[in-house]
Design a protein around this motif. Structure first.
Motif, PDB file in Angstrom:
ATOM      1  N   LYS A  85      10.136  15.797   0.334  1.00 55.15           N
ATOM      2  CA  LYS A  85       9.853  16.282   1.690  1.00 55.15           C
ATOM      3  C   LYS A  85      11.085  16.103   2.577  1.00 55.15           C
ATOM      4  N   MET A 142       7.455  12.145  -3.692  1.00 55.30           N
ATOM      5  CA  MET A 142       6.941  13.182  -2.800  1.00 55.30           C
ATOM      6  C   MET A 142       7.597  13.098  -1.424  1.00 55.30           C
ATOM      7  N   VAL A 143       7.779  11.886  -0.914  1.00 64.29           N
ATOM      8  CA  VAL A 143       8.413  11.716   0.401  1.00 64.29           C
ATOM      9  C   VAL A 143       9.885  12.088   0.326  1.00 64.29           C
ATOM     10  N   THR A 184       0.829  -1.194   0.000  1.00 67.61           N
ATOM     11  CA  THR A 184       0.000   0.000   0.000  1.00 67.61           C
ATOM     12  C   THR A 184       0.869   1.252   0.000  1.00 67.61           C
ATOM     13  N   GLU A 185       0.303   2.362  -0.472  1.00 63.95           N
ATOM     14  CA  GLU A 185       1.041   3.613  -0.530  1.00 63.95           C
ATOM     15  C   GLU A 185       1.481   4.065   0.863  1.00 63.95           C
ATOM     16  N   SER A 186       0.625   3.835   1.885  1.00 62.99           N
ATOM     17  CA  SER A 186       0.971   4.293   3.237  1.00 62.99           C
ATOM     18  C   SER A 186       2.196   3.557   3.766  1.00 62.99           C
ATOM     19  N   LYS A 201       4.642   2.361   1.923  1.00 63.89           N
ATOM     20  CA  LYS A 201       5.802   2.872   1.210  1.00 63.89           C
ATOM     21  C   LYS A 201       6.194   4.249   1.721  1.00 63.89           C
ATOM     22  N   VAL A 202       5.203   5.079   2.023  1.00 66.18           N
ATOM     23  CA  VAL A 202       5.493   6.400   2.580  1.00 66.18           C
ATOM     24  C   VAL A 202       6.271   6.256   3.879  1.00 66.18           C
ATOM     25  N   SER A 258      10.114   7.484   4.376  1.00 65.29           N
ATOM     26  CA  SER A 258      10.303   8.553   5.360  1.00 65.29           C
ATOM     27  C   SER A 258      11.443   8.245   6.326  1.00 65.29           C
ATOM     28  N   GLY A 286       4.135   4.768  -8.259  1.00 60.52           N
ATOM     29  CA  GLY A 286       3.244   5.561  -7.422  1.00 60.52           C
ATOM     30  C   GLY A 286       3.860   6.909  -7.124  1.00 60.52           C
ATOM     31  N   ASP A 287       3.045   7.893  -6.800  1.00 61.45           N
ATOM     32  CA  ASP A 287       3.537   9.243  -6.567  1.00 61.45           C
ATOM     33  C   ASP A 287       4.245   9.401  -5.230  1.00 61.45           C
ATOM     34  N   SER A 288       3.943   8.538  -4.268  1.00 61.01           N
ATOM     35  CA  SER A 288       4.391   8.768  -2.897  1.00 61.01           C
ATOM     36  C   SER A 288       5.905   8.752  -2.754  1.00 61.01           C
TER      37      SER A 288
END
Length: 229
Positions: free
Chosen positions: A201, A197-198, A86-88, A90-91, A95, A192-194
């Protein structure tokens, strides 16, 4: 490296997986260390390790906190093995400084391709090249050591973070979409975009940049990221 070979540390609480990965990687000429959980992985972490492969779901200390602790002392690439895609998840992984994800079940060929690609990307810090310092605002990017400094103070970035910043800095004013950045760094289509983006960040946080009024990496809303200095 260990005895002239790339050294890979594998941490997984399943002995069968550790044994399979050890045989697979040793067969490709890598030196392999193993750990049964995150706590042991932290204890085994060392400057000679070129790549960490950590299972996310381990007892005692799981992959995420183990990676965060390793990342405090070493900047070798970290890859997570996980049953979750899931994207969460991977985020969370990116991170704490992960460079890539491999979702179980995976093929031996897929894992070897990922390992080779990551070591190829990160080996730039180990191959002697002509030093090039790239000035950017009040920063200096050193392409030999893959490091960033500001007024003589080093700013620790992971290999992937440095590559993203270098890509943007060496193509000033060019807007890179999330897909463009992913393809440029990973050499494959975005999953995926995450991830990007992470990483952006994390770079901003390490540079002390304000995402609402960024000094370094600017956002072109709906289009991507760029630098203009």
């Amino acid at each position: 490296m260990k005895n002239g070979k790339y050294c890979i540390l594998i941490a997984d609480d399943e002995k069968e997986i550790r044994d399979i990965l050890r045989l697979l990687l040793e067969g490709e000429g890598y030196a392999v260390l193993t750990a049964e959980d995150g706590r042991e992985a932290i204890a085994e972490a060392a400057a000679e390790v070129d790549l960490y492969i950590l299972d996310v779901n381990m007892p005692e200390v799981s992959g995420f906190p183990a990676a965060a602790e390793i990342r405090k002392h070493f900047d070798a690439p970290i890859v997570f093995l996980t049953a979750y895609s899931t994207e969460s998840d991977k985020v969370m992984g990116f991170s704490v400084g992960a460079d890539d994800y491999i979702v179980k079940p995976f093929s031996n060929m897929e894992l070897l391709m990922r390992v080779k690609a990551i070591l190829r990307r990160s080996s730039g810090a180990k191959v002697p090249v002509v030093t090039e310092e790239i000035p950017f605002a009040d920063l200096i990017l050193d392409t030999e050591s893959r490091s960033v400094s500001r007024q003589g103070e080093m700013i620790p970035l992971t290999y992937t973070e440095f590559q993203i910043l270098e890509l943007l800095v060496t193509h000033k004013k060019k807007i890179y979409s999330l897909e463009n950045i992913y393809q440029s760094i990973w050499g494959e289509d975005a999953v995926g975009d995450s991830a990007i983006m992470v990483h952006i960040k994390n770079i901003r946080k390490k540079l002390g940049d304000d995402s609402r009024n960024p000094k370094y990496i600017k956002t072109a809303w709906g289009r991507g990221y760029y630098v203009d200095q």
